[in-house]
Design a protein around this motif. Structure first.
Motif, PDB file in Angstrom:
ATOM      1  N   THR A 213     -70.766 -65.425  53.602  1.00 39.75           N
ATOM      2  CA  THR A 213     -71.987 -64.858  53.042  1.00 39.75           C
ATOM      3  C   THR A 213     -71.858 -63.370  52.719  1.00 39.75           C
ATOM      4  O   THR A 213     -72.696 -62.832  52.006  1.00 39.75           O
ATOM      5  CB  THR A 213     -73.196 -65.079  53.986  1.00 39.75           C
ATOM      6  OG1 THR A 213     -72.915 -64.503  55.254  1.00 39.75           O
ATOM      7  CG2 THR A 213     -73.501 -66.561  54.127  1.00 39.75           C
ATOM      8  N   ASP A 214     -70.794 -62.711  53.206  1.00 40.87           N
ATOM      9  CA  ASP A 214     -70.533 -61.322  52.825  1.00 40.87           C
ATOM     10  C   ASP A 214     -69.686 -61.221  51.559  1.00 40.87           C
ATOM     11  O   ASP A 214     -69.341 -60.124  51.119  1.00 40.87           O
ATOM     12  CB  ASP A 214     -69.843 -60.559  53.968  1.00 40.87           C
ATOM     13  CG  ASP A 214     -70.815 -60.175  55.073  1.00 40.87           C
ATOM     14  OD1 ASP A 214     -72.039 -60.210  54.832  1.00 40.87           O
ATOM     15  OD2 ASP A 214     -70.338 -59.830  56.171  1.00 40.87           O
ATOM     16  N   GLY A 215     -69.323 -62.386  50.971  1.00 40.85           N
ATOM     17  CA  GLY A 215     -68.612 -62.385  49.694  1.00 40.85           C
ATOM     18  C   GLY A 215     -67.100 -62.428  49.778  1.00 40.85           C
ATOM     19  O   GLY A 215     -66.422 -62.332  48.763  1.00 40.85           O
ATOM     20  N   HIS A 216     -66.523 -62.600  50.979  1.00 39.64           N
ATOM     21  CA  HIS A 216     -65.067 -62.666  51.116  1.00 39.64           C
ATOM     22  C   HIS A 216     -64.569 -64.075  50.800  1.00 39.64           C
ATOM     23  O   HIS A 216     -65.163 -65.052  51.253  1.00 39.64           O
ATOM     24  CB  HIS A 216     -64.632 -62.293  52.537  1.00 39.64           C
ATOM     25  CG  HIS A 216     -65.123 -60.953  52.975  1.00 39.64           C
ATOM     26  ND1 HIS A 216     -66.073 -60.814  53.966  1.00 39.64           N
ATOM     27  CD2 HIS A 216     -64.819 -59.705  52.559  1.00 39.64           C
ATOM     28  CE1 HIS A 216     -66.324 -59.529  54.149  1.00 39.64           C
ATOM     29  NE2 HIS A 216     -65.581 -58.840  53.298  1.00 39.64           N
ATOM     30  N   ASP A 217     -63.480 -64.177  50.033  1.00 39.70           N
ATOM     31  CA  ASP A 217     -62.872 -65.477  49.790  1.00 39.70           C
ATOM     32  C   ASP A 217     -62.276 -66.007  51.087  1.00 39.70           C
ATOM     33  O   ASP A 217     -61.698 -65.255  51.876  1.00 39.70           O
ATOM     34  CB  ASP A 217     -61.770 -65.380  48.736  1.00 39.70           C
ATOM     35  CG  ASP A 217     -62.317 -65.201  47.327  1.00 39.70           C
ATOM     36  OD1 ASP A 217     -63.504 -65.507  47.112  1.00 39.70           O
ATOM     37  OD2 ASP A 217     -61.559 -64.770  46.444  1.00 39.70           O
ATOM     38  N   VAL A 218     -62.427 -67.310  51.307  1.00 37.17           N
ATOM     39  CA  VAL A 218     -61.878 -67.980  52.482  1.00 37.17           C
ATOM     40  C   VAL A 218     -60.906 -69.032  51.957  1.00 37.17           C
ATOM     41  O   VAL A 218     -61.310 -69.967  51.275  1.00 37.17           O
ATOM     42  CB  VAL A 218     -63.000 -68.641  53.320  1.00 37.17           C
ATOM     43  CG1 VAL A 218     -62.426 -69.401  54.497  1.00 37.17           C
ATOM     44  CG2 VAL A 218     -64.012 -67.601  53.773  1.00 37.17           C
ATOM     45  N   SER A 219     -59.622 -68.853  52.268  1.00 36.33           N
ATOM     46  CA  SER A 219     -58.606 -69.713  51.664  1.00 36.33           C
ATOM     47  C   SER A 219     -58.388 -71.036  52.391  1.00 36.33           C
ATOM     48  O   SER A 219     -57.787 -71.942  51.826  1.00 36.33           O
ATOM     49  CB  SER A 219     -57.275 -68.967  51.562  1.00 36.33           C
ATOM     50  OG  SER A 219     -56.771 -68.687  52.847  1.00 36.33           O
ATOM     51  N   GLY A 220     -58.846 -71.167  53.615  1.00 30.60           N
ATOM     52  CA  GLY A 220     -58.629 -72.429  54.311  1.00 30.60           C
ATOM     53  C   GLY A 220     -59.132 -72.393  55.739  1.00 30.60           C
ATOM     54  O   GLY A 220     -59.718 -71.402  56.189  1.00 30.60           O
ATOM     55  N   PRO A 221     -58.863 -73.473  56.474  1.00 29.64           N
ATOM     56  CA  PRO A 221     -59.418 -73.613  57.816  1.00 29.64           C
ATOM     57  C   PRO A 221     -58.919 -72.574  58.819  1.00 29.64           C
ATOM     58  O   PRO A 221     -59.599 -72.296  59.800  1.00 29.64           O
ATOM     59  CB  PRO A 221     -59.007 -75.026  58.240  1.00 29.64           C
ATOM     60  CG  PRO A 221     -57.910 -75.413  57.333  1.00 29.64           C
ATOM     61  CD  PRO A 221     -58.100 -74.646  56.067  1.00 29.64           C
ATOM     62  N   ARG A 222     -57.774 -71.986  58.578  1.00 28.60           N
ATOM     63  CA  ARG A 222     -57.269 -70.976  59.512  1.00 28.60           C
ATOM     64  C   ARG A 222     -58.053 -69.671  59.434  1.00 28.60           C
ATOM     65  O   ARG A 222     -57.906 -68.814  60.293  1.00 28.60           O
ATOM     66  CB  ARG A 222     -55.790 -70.719  59.264  1.00 28.60           C
ATOM     67  CG  ARG A 222     -54.947 -71.898  59.690  1.00 28.60           C
ATOM     68  CD  ARG A 222     -53.493 -71.605  59.613  1.00 28.60           C
ATOM     69  NE  ARG A 222     -52.762 -72.738  60.167  1.00 28.60           N
ATOM     70  CZ  ARG A 222     -51.526 -73.003  59.907  1.00 28.60           C
ATOM     71  NH1 ARG A 222     -50.836 -72.220  59.111  1.00 28.60           N
ATOM     72  NH2 ARG A 222     -50.944 -74.057  60.438  1.00 28.60           N
ATOM     73  N   GLU A 223     -58.878 -69.542  58.423  1.00 28.86           N
ATOM     74  CA  GLU A 223     -59.708 -68.348  58.281  1.00 28.86           C
ATOM     75  C   GLU A 223     -61.150 -68.599  58.723  1.00 28.86           C
ATOM     76  O   GLU A 223     -62.029 -67.791  58.458  1.00 28.86           O
ATOM     77  CB  GLU A 223     -59.687 -67.862  56.832  1.00 28.86           C
ATOM     78  CG  GLU A 223     -58.333 -67.348  56.388  1.00 28.86           C
ATOM     79  CD  GLU A 223     -58.386 -66.739  54.999  1.00 28.86           C
ATOM     80  OE1 GLU A 223     -59.438 -66.185  54.621  1.00 28.86           O
ATOM     81  OE2 GLU A 223     -57.377 -66.824  54.306  1.00 28.86           O
ATOM     82  N   VAL A 224     -61.381 -69.722  59.371  1.00 30.51           N
ATOM     83  CA  VAL A 224     -62.730 -70.102  59.787  1.00 30.51           C
ATOM     84  C   VAL A 224     -62.745 -70.322  61.302  1.00 30.51           C
ATOM     85  O   VAL A 224     -61.824 -70.910  61.855  1.00 30.51           O
ATOM     86  CB  VAL A 224     -63.176 -71.400  59.070  1.00 30.51           C
ATOM     87  CG1 VAL A 224     -64.525 -71.871  59.579  1.00 30.51           C
ATOM     88  CG2 VAL A 224     -63.199 -71.195  57.564  1.00 30.51           C
ATOM     89  N   THR A 225     -63.795 -69.844  61.949  1.00 26.02           N
ATOM     90  CA  THR A 225     -63.982 -70.054  63.383  1.00 26.02           C
ATOM     91  C   THR A 225     -65.264 -70.832  63.602  1.00 26.02           C
ATOM     92  O   THR A 225     -66.354 -70.327  63.304  1.00 26.02           O
ATOM     93  CB  THR A 225     -64.075 -68.700  64.132  1.00 26.02           C
ATOM     94  OG1 THR A 225     -62.904 -67.944  63.856  1.00 26.02           O
ATOM     95  CG2 THR A 225     -64.238 -68.917  65.620  1.00 26.02           C
ATOM     96  N   PRO A 226     -65.158 -72.085  64.093  1.00 19.90           N
ATOM     97  CA  PRO A 226     -66.378 -72.830  64.414  1.00 19.90           C
ATOM     98  C   PRO A 226     -67.029 -72.243  65.669  1.00 19.90           C
ATOM     99  O   PRO A 226     -66.351 -71.990  66.655  1.00 19.90           O
ATOM    100  CB  PRO A 226     -65.892 -74.245  64.692  1.00 19.90           C
ATOM    101  CG  PRO A 226     -64.450 -74.286  64.307  1.00 19.90           C
ATOM    102  CD  PRO A 226     -63.956 -72.882  64.282  1.00 19.90           C
ATOM    103  N   VAL A 227     -68.323 -71.989  65.604  1.00 18.21           N
ATOM    104  CA  VAL A 227     -69.086 -71.520  66.756  1.00 18.21           C
ATOM    105  C   VAL A 227     -70.308 -72.430  66.899  1.00 18.21           C
ATOM    106  O   VAL A 227     -70.776 -72.976  65.917  1.00 18.21           O
ATOM    107  CB  VAL A 227     -69.517 -70.037  66.625  1.00 18.21           C
ATOM    108  CG1 VAL A 227     -68.298 -69.118  66.589  1.00 18.21           C
ATOM    109  CG2 VAL A 227     -70.386 -69.824  65.404  1.00 18.21           C
ATOM    110  N   PRO A 228     -70.810 -72.592  68.097  1.00 19.76           N
ATOM    111  CA  PRO A 228     -71.987 -73.470  68.265  1.00 19.76           C
ATOM    112  C   PRO A 228     -73.177 -72.962  67.449  1.00 19.76           C
ATOM    113  O   PRO A 228     -73.439 -71.774  67.385  1.00 19.76           O
ATOM    114  CB  PRO A 228     -72.282 -73.369  69.771  1.00 19.76           C
ATOM    115  CG  PRO A 228     -70.984 -72.957  70.381  1.00 19.76           C
ATOM    116  CD  PRO A 228     -70.322 -72.072  69.367  1.00 19.76           C
ATOM    117  N   GLY A 229     -73.844 -73.915  66.796  1.00 25.99           N
ATOM    118  CA  GLY A 229     -75.047 -73.589  66.032  1.00 25.99           C
ATOM    119  C   GLY A 229     -76.292 -73.777  66.883  1.00 25.99           C
ATOM    120  O   GLY A 229     -76.218 -74.148  68.060  1.00 25.99           O
ATOM    121  N   GLU A 230     -77.424 -73.536  66.258  1.00 25.00           N
ATOM    122  CA  GLU A 230     -78.699 -73.614  66.967  1.00 25.00           C
ATOM    123  C   GLU A 230     -78.957 -75.001  67.538  1.00 25.00           C
ATOM    124  O   GLU A 230     -79.611 -75.144  68.570  1.00 25.00           O
ATOM    125  CB  GLU A 230     -79.849 -73.216  66.030  1.00 25.00           C
ATOM    126  CG  GLU A 230     -79.792 -71.799  65.526  1.00 25.00           C
ATOM    127  CD  GLU A 230     -78.773 -71.584  64.389  1.00 25.00           C
ATOM    128  OE1 GLU A 230     -78.419 -70.411  64.156  1.00 25.00           O
ATOM    129  OE2 GLU A 230     -78.318 -72.563  63.760  1.00 25.00           O
TER     130      GLU A 230
END
Length: 159
Positions: free
Chosen positions: A135-152
């Motif tokens: 949401t800050d506009g950075h490109d995300v190239s794949g799953p290694r750039e994503v951290t799952p965190v618990p949602g509400e």
């Protein structure tokens, strides 16, 4: 503070599992493919998907029940009233998923002469591509750039 890992969370609350519960079947995806292509009538969907009549009827009923399609009556001159099936906003929101599946199939399963369909932007004719961005506009190239965190809505598993 200790943040619970994905393994600590209840699996039955998973959005992927809940989505697959509704759309995770071949005929459902083919019905949605046709709906996104503008096919609205039962006979046309049956002809383009090759789905058996009972299977197609059940898939359409489920998609209507789940709010992905809505029925709209129509009548050809001299014929009985029938229903067309039109995508709802909820159904249209599945379009990126359908395009992602198509692009994956194009990359890994196409014949040597290339994919059978290419998606282009109606406004300029350029090929359509999908990209992930935070949401800050950075490109995300794949799953290694994503951290799952618990949602509400996350709940911990019982011990």
């Amino acid at each position: 503070m200790n943040v619970p890992s994905r393994m600590d969370l209840r699996a039955d609350k998973c959005s992927i599992e809940r989505t697959l519960d509704i759309v995770g079947e071949k005929w459902t995806f083919l019905v949605l493919r046709e709906a996104f292509s503008g096919v609205r009538r039962f006979a046309d969907m049956q002809a383009t998907t090759g789905a058996p009549r009972q299977v197609l009827s059940a898939r359409l009923a489920r998609l209507v029940d789940e709010g992905l399609l809505r029925k709209e009556p129509y009548r050809e001159p001299g014929q009985r009233q029938r229903d067309e099936y039109r995508l709802t906003d909820k159904g249209r929101d599945l379009y990126p998923l359908m395009v992602a599946l198509m692009h994956w199939g194009d990359k890994y399963l196409s014949d040597d002469d290339g994919p059978p369909v290419r998606l282009t932007h109606r406004g300029c004719g350029a090929p359509v591509a999908q990209h992930f961005r935070c949401t800050d506009g950075h490109d995300v190239s794949g799953p290694r750039e994503v951290t799952p965190v618990p949602g509400e809505g996350a709940e911990l598993r019982s011990a």
